[in-house]
Scaffold this active site. Structure first.
Site, short mmCIF file in Angstrom:
data_model
loop_
_atom_site.label_atom_id
_atom_site.label_comp_id
_atom_site.label_asym_id
_atom_site.label_seq_id
_atom_site.Cartn_x
_atom_site.Cartn_y
_atom_site.Cartn_z
N ASN A 34 0.87 -1.18 0.00
CA ASN A 34 0.00 0.00 0.00
C ASN A 34 0.91 1.23 0.00
OD1 ASN A 34 -1.77 2.06 0.56
ND2 ASN A 34 -2.35 1.33 2.59
N TRP A 35 0.93 1.91 -1.12
CA TRP A 35 1.85 3.06 -1.25
C TRP A 35 1.30 4.32 -0.60
CZ3 TRP A 35 3.47 2.56 -7.17
CH2 TRP A 35 4.10 1.33 -7.35
N LYS A 36 0.05 4.28 -0.16
CA LYS A 36 -0.60 5.43 0.48
C LYS A 36 -0.49 6.67 -0.43
CE LYS A 36 0.07 3.18 4.87
NZ LYS A 36 0.22 3.26 6.31
N HIS A 54 -9.43 1.17 5.65
CA HIS A 54 -8.08 1.37 6.22
C HIS A 54 -8.17 2.34 7.41
CE1 HIS A 54 -3.90 2.52 6.66
NE2 HIS A 54 -3.60 1.40 6.03
N GLU A 72 -6.36 4.71 8.34
CA GLU A 72 -6.13 6.14 8.03
C GLU A 72 -7.40 6.78 7.49
OE1 GLU A 72 -2.59 5.45 5.73
OE2 GLU A 72 -1.57 4.93 7.59
N GLU A 125 -4.80 -4.82 11.01
CA GLU A 125 -3.78 -3.78 11.09
C GLU A 125 -3.95 -3.01 12.39
OE1 GLU A 125 -2.05 -2.65 6.97
OE2 GLU A 125 -3.70 -1.33 7.43
N GLY A 132 3.18 2.45 10.75
CA GLY A 132 4.13 3.55 10.57
C GLY A 132 4.89 3.91 11.83
N SER A 172 4.03 -1.99 10.25
CA SER A 172 5.50 -2.03 10.36
C SER A 172 6.11 -3.37 9.93
CB SER A 172 5.94 -1.67 11.78
OG SER A 172 5.59 -0.32 12.05
P1 13P Z 1 3.45 0.56 7.60
O1 13P Z 1 3.95 -0.74 6.99
O2 13P Z 1 4.12 1.76 7.09
O3 13P Z 1 3.40 0.45 9.09
O4 13P Z 1 1.91 0.70 7.12
C1 13P Z 1 1.04 -0.36 7.24
C2 13P Z 1 -0.23 -0.07 6.53
O5 13P Z 1 -0.98 0.80 6.94
C3 13P Z 1 -0.54 -0.83 5.31
O6 13P Z 1 -1.84 -0.61 4.86
#
Ligand code: 13P
Length: 241
Positions: free
Chosen positions: A8-10, A94, A96, A165, A171, A203
């Site tokens: 997931n590149w966000k 997600h 976020e 998650e 993160g 992470s």
């Molecule tokens: P990180 O791997 O940066 O912790 O992010 C996880 C994530 O939110 C994947 O959707």
């Protein structure tokens, strides 16, 4: 079932950067066998990534979609558009989006329904915050997210890929221990009627992927930060089973 490794590149990687990343990744990974690799760029890079991954083993996913197929929803993206760009998967719920963009269980439920109707495979994310874990509410939160999210589509849950998650692990560099992840995965599995695929996210890095993937309960990973660099994502894809 082959393990799933999803990146997931966000909100990172414009079309040119995406192209470079995919090309470097293809060089680093070589032939991918025995795993499903899903690249999940931002909407504006889907077309570039689709062009480069056509007829390869890389699959394409999107980070979100709207719950209607079309209409007066300025700034939103229809799942049908994602399909026409070659997406097979879509991330829904997600943390976020839930915690920063105010997405509710109800809207996640509407999106899950439409994704299934139009033939996109949802990657349905659930997970507790640090405060919820510390107050002992982890199971209650996950139960609510799953039961509200699956309202009316309980019998189709086997078509959904679940992602546990924990918000405190995203993160932050604080990965859930394999024991914590396994306990949450078992809890989720027990809530579902039929066997489903459950990924872990939070992470995930080259130095913890092998340990996580040793657990039968963990059928794949959803990777954020470490999927933005070709060498680290390639190492994760090539985890040692
Ligand atoms: P990180 O791997 O940066 O912790 O992010 C996880 C994530 O939110 C994947 O959707």
């Amino acid at each position: 079932m082959e393990p799933i490794i999803a990146g997931n590149w966000k909100m990172n990687m414009d079309p040119a950067e995406s192209r470079t990343l995919v090309q470097d990744l293809m060089k680093s990974v070589g032939d991918i066998k025995g795993r499903i690799v899903i690249l999940i760029p931002p909407f504006t890079s889907l077309a570039s990534v689709c062009e480069l991954t056509r007829n390869t083993r890389f699959k394409l996913g999107a980070q979100n979609m709207h719950w209607e197929r079309s209409g007066a929803y300025t700034g939103e993206i229809s799942g049908l558009f994602l399909k026409s760009l070659g997406c097979e998967y879509v991330v829904l719920g997600h943390s976020e989006r839930r915690h920063i963009m105010g997405e509710s269980d109800e809207t996640v439920n509407k999106k899950l329904k439409v994704a299934l109707e139009i033939g996109l495979i949802p990657i349905f994310c659930v997970g507790e915050t640090e405060q919820e874990r510390e107050s002992g509410a982890t199971e209650q939160v996950i139960r609510r997210q799953i039961s509200e999210g699956l309202k009316g589509i309980e019998n189709e849950a086997h078509k959904i890929v679940f992602a546990y998650e924990p918000v405190w692990a995203i993160g932050t560099g604080k990965t859930a221990t394999p024991e914590q992840a396994v306990a949450a995965h078992k809890f989720i599995r027990n809530l579902l009627k039929k066997p489903s695929t459950i990924l872990y996210g939070g992470s995930v890095k080259p130095d913890n992927i092998d340990t996580l993937m040793k657990e039968d309960e963990i059928q794949g990973v959803l990777v954020g930060g470490a999927s933005l660099k070709a060498d680290s994502f390639a190492r994760i894809i090539k985890f040692i089973q």
